[in-house]
Each structure stands twice: as C-alpha cells, then as structure tokens.
Design a protein around this motif. Structure first.
Motif, PDB file in Angstrom:
ATOM      1  N   CYS A   1       5.405  19.545  14.939  1.00 51.21           N
ATOM      2  CA  CYS A   1       4.705  18.873  13.847  1.00 51.21           C
ATOM      3  C   CYS A   1       5.462  17.584  13.513  1.00 51.21           C
ATOM      4  O   CYS A   1       6.614  17.406  13.942  1.00 51.21           O
ATOM      5  N   PHE A   2       4.832  16.695  12.791  1.00 55.67           N
ATOM      6  CA  PHE A   2       5.508  15.464  12.395  1.00 55.67           C
ATOM      7  C   PHE A   2       4.966  14.978  11.058  1.00 55.67           C
ATOM      8  O   PHE A   2       3.838  15.275  10.657  1.00 55.67           O
ATOM      9  N   ASP A   3       5.825  14.232  10.362  1.00 55.88           N
ATOM     10  CA  ASP A   3       5.429  13.576   9.116  1.00 55.88           C
ATOM     11  C   ASP A   3       5.031  12.145   9.425  1.00 55.88           C
ATOM     12  O   ASP A   3       5.698  11.458  10.218  1.00 55.88           O
ATOM     13  N   LEU A   4       3.965  11.692   8.807  1.00 57.61           N
ATOM     14  CA  LEU A   4       3.545  10.299   8.921  1.00 57.61           C
ATOM     15  C   LEU A   4       3.753   9.641   7.565  1.00 57.61           C
ATOM     16  O   LEU A   4       3.056   9.940   6.594  1.00 57.61           O
ATOM     17  N   TRP A   5       4.734   8.764   7.499  1.00 62.07           N
ATOM     18  CA  TRP A   5       5.024   8.016   6.278  1.00 62.07           C
ATOM     19  C   TRP A   5       4.307   6.670   6.355  1.00 62.07           C
ATOM     20  O   TRP A   5       4.425   5.953   7.348  1.00 62.07           O
ATOM     21  N   ILE A   6       3.568   6.309   5.298  1.00 68.57           N
ATOM     22  CA  ILE A   6       2.767   5.080   5.278  1.00 68.57           C
ATOM     23  C   ILE A   6       3.221   4.202   4.120  1.00 68.57           C
ATOM     24  O   ILE A   6       3.310   4.669   2.971  1.00 68.57           O
ATOM     25  N   LEU A   7       3.510   2.941   4.408  1.00 68.43           N
ATOM     26  CA  LEU A   7       3.880   1.982   3.358  1.00 68.43           C
ATOM     27  C   LEU A   7       2.601   1.497   2.685  1.00 68.43           C
ATOM     28  O   LEU A   7       1.911   0.631   3.193  1.00 68.43           O
ATOM     29  N   GLU A   8       2.290   2.059   1.535  1.00 68.27           N
ATOM     30  CA  GLU A   8       1.037   1.767   0.845  1.00 68.27           C
ATOM     31  C   GLU A   8       1.074   0.433   0.104  1.00 68.27           C
ATOM     32  O   GLU A   8       0.071  -0.270   0.023  1.00 68.27           O
ATOM     33  N   ASP A   9       2.233   0.072  -0.452  1.00 67.45           N
ATOM     34  CA  ASP A   9       2.356  -1.166  -1.220  1.00 67.45           C
ATOM     35  C   ASP A   9       3.675  -1.837  -0.883  1.00 67.45           C
ATOM     36  O   ASP A   9       4.748  -1.314  -1.209  1.00 67.45           O
ATOM     37  N   VAL A  10       3.585  -2.996  -0.201  1.00 66.70           N
ATOM     38  CA  VAL A  10       4.793  -3.710   0.232  1.00 66.70           C
ATOM     39  C   VAL A  10       5.586  -4.227  -0.959  1.00 66.70           C
ATOM     40  O   VAL A  10       6.817  -4.187  -0.962  1.00 66.70           O
ATOM     41  N   THR A  11       4.890  -4.724  -1.965  1.00 70.21           N
ATOM     42  CA  THR A  11       5.555  -5.312  -3.131  1.00 70.21           C
ATOM     43  C   THR A  11       6.255  -4.258  -3.988  1.00 70.21           C
ATOM     44  O   THR A  11       7.400  -4.436  -4.418  1.00 70.21           O
ATOM     45  N   LYS A  12       5.565  -3.126  -4.221  1.00 66.36           N
ATOM     46  CA  LYS A  12       6.123  -2.073  -5.074  1.00 66.36           C
ATOM     47  C   LYS A  12       6.956  -1.050  -4.297  1.00 66.36           C
ATOM     48  O   LYS A  12       7.528  -0.134  -4.897  1.00 66.36           O
ATOM     49  N   HIS A  13       7.007  -1.199  -2.975  1.00 66.78           N
ATOM     50  CA  HIS A  13       7.782  -0.304  -2.110  1.00 66.78           C
ATOM     51  C   HIS A  13       7.304   1.142  -2.262  1.00 66.78           C
ATOM     52  O   HIS A  13       8.111   2.077  -2.325  1.00 66.78           O
ATOM     53  N   GLU A  14       5.995   1.334  -2.294  1.00 62.97           N
ATOM     54  CA  GLU A  14       5.427   2.663  -2.472  1.00 62.97           C
ATOM     55  C   GLU A  14       5.009   3.256  -1.127  1.00 62.97           C
ATOM     56  O   GLU A  14       4.323   2.600  -0.335  1.00 62.97           O
ATOM     57  N   TRP A  15       5.406   4.507  -0.886  1.00 62.55           N
ATOM     58  CA  TRP A  15       5.128   5.208   0.360  1.00 62.55           C
ATOM     59  C   TRP A  15       4.306   6.477   0.099  1.00 62.55           C
ATOM     60  O   TRP A  15       4.404   7.080  -0.961  1.00 62.55           O
ATOM     61  N   SER A  16       3.514   6.857   1.083  1.00 63.46           N
ATOM     62  CA  SER A  16       2.816   8.146   1.042  1.00 63.46           C
ATOM     63  C   SER A  16       3.194   8.930   2.293  1.00 63.46           C
ATOM     64  O   SER A  16       3.674   8.359   3.277  1.00 63.46           O
ATOM     65  N   LYS A  17       2.967  10.250   2.256  1.00 64.89           N
ATOM     66  CA  LYS A  17       3.342  11.087   3.401  1.00 64.89           C
ATOM     67  C   LYS A  17       2.225  12.060   3.740  1.00 64.89           C
ATOM     68  O   LYS A  17       1.605  12.666   2.856  1.00 64.89           O
ATOM     69  N   GLN A  18       1.952  12.187   5.052  1.00 65.65           N
ATOM     70  CA  GLN A  18       1.028  13.191   5.560  1.00 65.65           C
ATOM     71  C   GLN A  18       1.757  13.993   6.637  1.00 65.65           C
ATOM     72  O   GLN A  18       2.565  13.436   7.386  1.00 65.65           O
ATOM     73  N   THR A  19       1.481  15.283   6.709  1.00 67.56           N
ATOM     74  CA  THR A  19       2.103  16.140   7.716  1.00 67.56           C
ATOM     75  C   THR A  19       1.046  16.638   8.698  1.00 67.56           C
ATOM     76  O   THR A  19      -0.023  17.088   8.283  1.00 67.56           O
ATOM     77  N   PHE A  20       1.353  16.524   9.991  1.00 68.36           N
ATOM     78  CA  PHE A  20       0.411  16.903  11.044  1.00 68.36           C
ATOM     79  C   PHE A  20       0.994  18.043  11.871  1.00 68.36           C
ATOM     80  O   PHE A  20       2.140  17.950  12.341  1.00 68.36           O
TER      81      PHE A  20
END
Length: 341
Positions: free
Chosen positions: A291-310
């Motif tokens: 399995c792996f985690d997919l980390w996504i940079l949602e907002d470059v300015t605010k440095h906000e990340w989201s995570k999905q697990t597959f």
C-alpha cells in the motif's frame, strides 16, 4: 508556430529553390505541412529529416517537438518511461493509455548510448515530452519524438530539467557543490537551453538561496520546479524547494509533513491533477510494499497538504540498493496513477 520561425523556414525555402520559373512544384502551406508531420510516427519523422534542410530544421525545432507532444497526448494518450538498460544505455519506452493493465506491452522509442547510472539510481526526469538525465558531471537531454540528444557539462550531481511554458524555454538547474561549505547561502547554476532549432546551451547564470540539503530529484509543474530537501541542514526540517523557472529564482521553501520525506529516496514525486504529489510506499524501507500514501500539496501559499491511502492487490518491489524501483510518471487523463515496476 511563431511568425519568426515561419519566416526563417520560408526564407530557407526561397534560398534552396534553384529550379527555373515555370518548373516549380506547388508547395503546401507550412501550417499544413506541420499538421501532417505531427500525425506521423517517430520512425517516419526520422526518415524525413533527409528530405530537405527545411524539413530537417522544422522537425528538429523545439516548437515542432512541443506540437508533436501535445498532439500525442491529446489523440494517442501515450506515456513514456525510461529504463537503465546497462552496458551504458538508457532505454525510453512508450505505450498507449488504453493498454494499461497488470502487465502491458511497451514500444522501444529510442536508445540513448553512453549514459551510465548508479545501480538503483534514478536521476532522470520527463519534462514537456523531453527527458533529462544527470550522469556523472554531464547532463543529457533527449527528444524521443525526433531522436535528438544533447549532452553538456554541469557543475554538480543535483541537476534537474525545467520548462517555462510562457517563453517556451527549457532550463537546467544544478547545485554547485564546491560552495556547500558556506554556512549562509548556497549557489545554483541555471543553464538556459535553446539556440537555432532549440539546440545547445545559450547561457549560464548563478542563483543563490538559503542553505538546504537536497533529498529528491526535481519535478517540473507548470513552470515551477519542486524538489524535497532538509533545511537548513540534514535531518532538521523537511521542505519542498520551489524554483521559478521563468524568473530564475528560489520562490519559497514549502513546509512539509515529516511523513512525506522521511523515507528520502523512497519518496516518489509526481504531478497529480496539476498539483505536486508524493507517493510514499508502506511499510517504509521494506523491500516490498502493498500500500502507499499519496500526499498532495493542496495550497502552495498556505503549505497545506492532504493524504490518501491506496491498498494494492499485490506487493510491489522497492529496493533501491538492488536496483528494483517502482517508476511513476504521474497520472493519465482519468486521474489514475501509473506505476511501473
């Protein structure tokens, strides 16, 4: 195709046409020739390089390569991957999106000789249809659409290829290791590529930034290059360095969750729906993962990340030291992540 390049091609036609009046062949409009050529396979284009100086200049031009790559993506939905074939060879394969399955057949587009990579090392990147590969003190750029290869010296092992979509310009960014010892800043060299036919090195310039320790290769997205790093020194704060390709400056240091870069070489950078994303295999550091985690940079300015697990239907190899690495060039049109082992 811009008007300046059209003018050059029309002038070369006039200079090369020595046939007497009345015996001239009716020439197709240049735009129609380009439209026809972009629909042809690579093997045909390589043969047509010998038709005339005009066609050779056209097919080898950066503008034509961009048009060919855009049409290939829109109509054939091709993906390309690079494989280190040993014996000083770098192999570039391509396949069709609709053939994706647990196993797929890929076509060998070109072989790049005299490129030696360390076992398990992956220092190649795909940018706007071109491939850039750092090997030793040299950097090689190849265009699979035309078979064109350019190699030039670089001052450090951490070199990545970027692309400015506004000025239609490729640039390579490299760290200058001789100046790492300076505690207050580090120096990068920016190598601008271009020239007649989009070939060769045009200029070199220096850019400084606060100190950091690089961890990953660079990934180009919409005119910006991203690469993982520790700042200001190893094992301190994980960040992503953002480099503005057009204006040649380090734009920001993006704060990053420790889980994104904790694996260092095991973090795979991809573009996911126009955003920076990172694939982190789990369990981290194991020779295989399911399995792996997919980390996504949602907002470059605010440095906000989201995570999905597959979760995966089978285990995949991921042993850097043995040369068994999963490769991911990103996603297809449907947003599905492409993984090749």
């Amino acid at each position: 195709m811009n008007s300046h390049h059209k003018k050059e091609l029309f002038e070369s036609r006039d200079e090369g046409d020595k046939s007497p009046p009345g015996n001239k062949l009716q020439l197709l409009p240049l735009d129609m020739e380009v439209e026809i050529l972009t629909r042809l396979p690579v093997k045909s284009l390589m043969k047509f390089l010998c038709v005339s100086k005009t066609w050779s200049s056209l097919i080898r031009s950066q503008t034509f390569a961009a048009s060919y790559y855009a049409r290939s993506y829109e109509t054939r939905s091709r993906f390309r991957v690079f494989v280190h074939g040993g014996a000083q060879r770098l192999l570039i394969f391509s396949g069709e999106e609709e053939t994706f399955s647990s196993s797929l057949d890929a076509n060998l587009d070109m072989t790049v000789p005299s490129v030696t990579l360390a076992l398990g090392g992956s220092k190649c990147t795909s940018v706007h249809g071109f491939f850039g590969c750092c090997h030793g003190s040299n950097f090689t750029i190849c265009n699979p659409s035309t078979g064109q290869i350019i190699t030039f010296p670089c001052k450090g092992p951490y070199t990545s290829l970027g692309y400015d979509p506004v000025d239609d310009q490729f640039k390579a960014l490299t760290l200058v290791p001789a100046l790492y010892s300076n505690p207050s800043f580090i120096v990068h060299e920016v190598i601008t590529l271009g020239g007649r036919g989009g070939r060769g090195v045009v200029s070199r310039s220096n850019v400084t930034s606060p100190t950091y320790c690089p961890m990953t290769k660079g990934l180009n997205i919409n005119g910006f290059m991203y690469f993982g790093a520790w700042a200001p020194s190893h094992r301190t704060t994980p960040v992503f360095v953002c480099f503005d390709v057009r204006y040649e400056r380090i734009l920001s240091f993006i704060t990053t969750p420790k889980d994104v870069l904790v694996c260092e070489a095991f973090s795979i950078l991809i573009e996911y729906k126009g955003k920076l994303a990172v694939i982190v295999p789990r369990p981290s550091g194991d020779p295989c993962f399911d399995c792996f985690d997919l980390w996504i940079l949602e907002d470059v300015t605010k440095h906000e990340w989201s995570k999905q697990t597959f979760e995966l239907p089978l285990s995949l190899p991921f042993t850097a030291g043995m040369g068994k690495r999963m490769i991911s060039q990103g996603t297809n049109k449907a947003g599905e992540i492409i993984c090749i082992c």
